[in-house]
Scaffold this motif. Structure first.
Motif, PDB file in Angstrom:
ATOM      1  N   LYS A   1       0.817  -1.209   0.000  1.00 43.54           N
ATOM      2  CA  LYS A   1       0.000   0.000   0.000  1.00 43.54           C
ATOM      3  C   LYS A   1       0.852   1.262   0.000  1.00 43.54           C
ATOM      4  CE  LYS A   1      -3.977   0.480   1.844  1.00 43.54           C
ATOM      5  NZ  LYS A   1      -5.113   0.677   2.759  1.00 43.54           N
ATOM      6  N   GLY A   2       2.074   1.147   0.495  1.00 45.58           N
ATOM      7  CA  GLY A   2       2.921   2.329   0.611  1.00 45.58           C
ATOM      8  C   GLY A   2       3.889   2.528  -0.530  1.00 45.58           C
ATOM      9  N   VAL A   3       3.885   1.604  -1.505  1.00 40.22           N
ATOM     10  CA  VAL A   3       4.879   1.672  -2.576  1.00 40.22           C
ATOM     11  C   VAL A   3       4.755   2.964  -3.376  1.00 40.22           C
ATOM     12  CG1 VAL A   3       5.642   0.643  -4.745  1.00 40.22           C
ATOM     13  CG2 VAL A   3       5.152  -0.816  -2.780  1.00 40.22           C
ATOM     14  N   LYS A   4       3.543   3.296  -3.818  1.00 42.89           N
ATOM     15  CA  LYS A   4       3.349   4.479  -4.659  1.00 42.89           C
ATOM     16  C   LYS A   4       3.738   5.756  -3.909  1.00 42.89           C
ATOM     17  CE  LYS A   4      -0.304   4.653  -7.339  1.00 42.89           C
ATOM     18  NZ  LYS A   4      -1.710   4.834  -7.807  1.00 42.89           N
ATOM     19  N   VAL A   5       3.347   5.846  -2.637  1.00 40.55           N
ATOM     20  CA  VAL A   5       3.660   7.031  -1.845  1.00 40.55           C
ATOM     21  C   VAL A   5       5.166   7.152  -1.641  1.00 40.55           C
ATOM     22  CG1 VAL A   5       3.326   8.199   0.360  1.00 40.55           C
ATOM     23  CG2 VAL A   5       1.435   6.954  -0.683  1.00 40.55           C
ATOM     24  N   ASN A   6       5.821   6.043  -1.327  1.00 38.25           N
ATOM     25  CA  ASN A   6       7.258   6.086  -1.084  1.00 38.25           C
ATOM     26  C   ASN A   6       8.049   6.407  -2.343  1.00 38.25           C
ATOM     27  OD1 ASN A   6       7.643   5.521   1.763  1.00 38.25           O
ATOM     28  ND2 ASN A   6       6.816   3.487   1.358  1.00 38.25           N
ATOM     29  N   ARG A   7       7.613   5.894  -3.488  1.00 42.76           N
ATOM     30  CA  ARG A   7       8.319   6.218  -4.724  1.00 42.76           C
ATOM     31  C   ARG A   7       8.107   7.676  -5.099  1.00 42.76           C
ATOM     32  NH1 ARG A   7      10.368   1.979  -7.748  1.00 42.76           N
ATOM     33  NH2 ARG A   7      11.508   3.679  -8.736  1.00 42.76           N
ATOM     34  N   ALA A   8       6.884   8.178  -4.901  1.00 40.46           N
ATOM     35  CA  ALA A   8       6.618   9.595  -5.169  1.00 40.46           C
ATOM     36  C   ALA A   8       7.438  10.480  -4.230  1.00 40.46           C
ATOM     37  CB  ALA A   8       5.139   9.890  -5.008  1.00 40.46           C
ATOM     38  N   ALA A   9       7.549  10.062  -2.966  1.00 43.01           N
ATOM     39  CA  ALA A   9       8.345  10.821  -2.001  1.00 43.01           C
ATOM     40  C   ALA A   9       9.812  10.857  -2.402  1.00 43.01           C
ATOM     41  CB  ALA A   9       8.202  10.197  -0.615  1.00 43.01           C
ATOM     42  N   GLN A  10      10.305   9.753  -2.949  1.00 42.24           N
ATOM     43  CA  GLN A  10      11.693   9.704  -3.408  1.00 42.24           C
ATOM     44  C   GLN A  10      11.938  10.725  -4.516  1.00 42.24           C
ATOM     45  OE1 GLN A  10      12.971   5.780  -4.675  1.00 42.24           O
ATOM     46  NE2 GLN A  10      14.590   6.627  -5.956  1.00 42.24           N
ATOM     47  N   PHE A  11      11.029  10.796  -5.475  1.00 45.05           N
ATOM     48  CA  PHE A  11      11.168  11.766  -6.560  1.00 45.05           C
ATOM     49  C   PHE A  11      11.099  13.191  -6.026  1.00 45.05           C
ATOM     50  CE2 PHE A  11      10.549   8.321  -9.552  1.00 45.05           C
ATOM     51  CZ  PHE A  11      11.249   8.754 -10.667  1.00 45.05           C
TER      52      PHE A  11
END
Length: 227
Positions: free
Chosen positions: A50-60
């Motif tokens: 569930k957190g993959v999309k948020v964490n990848r967006a946060a990385q960018f």
């Protein structure tokens, strides 16, 4: 406005009158999104996927130099009708004021796949394409495809929006005639009938009460009474 603090990790949501620089994510919702309620759960109780999309967006966002991030799935308390109304009326401004918008395309593996993306069939993504200062498109593996300006020729063929407008964004889009703006709606759909009107508010510079459940039949009956 509620933002995610991403200085080191996704740690909390913050509301502040002094809005810091923030990045914003544009995406089509999937079946397993990280929601507002998940912010308040301990990490163990939230499925990792569930957190993959948020964490990848946060990385960018961090790589772009931002410390905060806005994502519609988890930055809106949808149990509050007042907050939902305020958010939808402010959405265009929030996209316009973001330092950068990342558009994640879960169904695209290369630049050649852009035309078939579900993104260009949805209503809200029209505003999310035009309102930001710039949009960086990311494929399903979170690799950069290109920016709105560099992809303007291809996006024009997909959306029928003039290249000049795609390059300039919100100011050029708002200056167009009502007929032109409505033409951009062709082939787009929303999951809720009312959103067909709501996603155009920013382009037309209007505010209105948000009344989910109103439906097309009630809207039609009101129009007939006032005609």
């Amino acid at each position: 406005m509620r933002l995610l603090n991403i200085k080191t990790t996704i740690s909390s949501s913050t509301g502040t009158p002094n809005v810091p620089d923030y990045a914003i994510l544009s995406h089509v919702w999937g079946s397993n999104e990280f929601l507002y309620s998940d912010i308040f759960k301990d990490e163990v109780s939230v499925p990792r996927e569930k957190g993959v999309k948020v964490n990848r967006a946060a990385q960018f966002a961090r790589e772009h130099g931002d410390t905060h991030l806005w994502i519609d799935t988890c930055c809106i308390d949808k149990s509050s009708s007042a907050e939902v109304s305020d958010t939808l009326n402010s959405m265009s401004d929030w996209y316009e004021n973001a330092t950068i918008c990342f558009a994640y395309l879960a169904d695209v593996t290369s630049r050649d796949d852009l035309e078939g993306s579900e993104r260009f069939k949805r209503g809200w993504t029209l505003m999310e394409l035009l309102a930001p200062k710039d949009v960086i498109f990311l494929d399903s593996d979170w690799n950069e495809i290109g920016a709105r300006g560099s992809l303007a020729n291809q996006l024009h063929k997909i959306t029928n929006i003039d290249i000049n407008i795609l390059q300039k964004g919100q100011s050029a889009a708002c200056a167009q005639s009502a007929a032109t703006k409505f033409s951009w709606m062709a082939g787009r759909r929303c999951s809720r009938v009312e959103d067909v009107a709501y996603y155009l508010m920013g382009l037309f510079g209007v505010n209105m009460p948000i009344l989910y459940g109103e439906g097309s039949e009630k809207r039609s009956s009101v129009s007939k009474k006032n005609s």
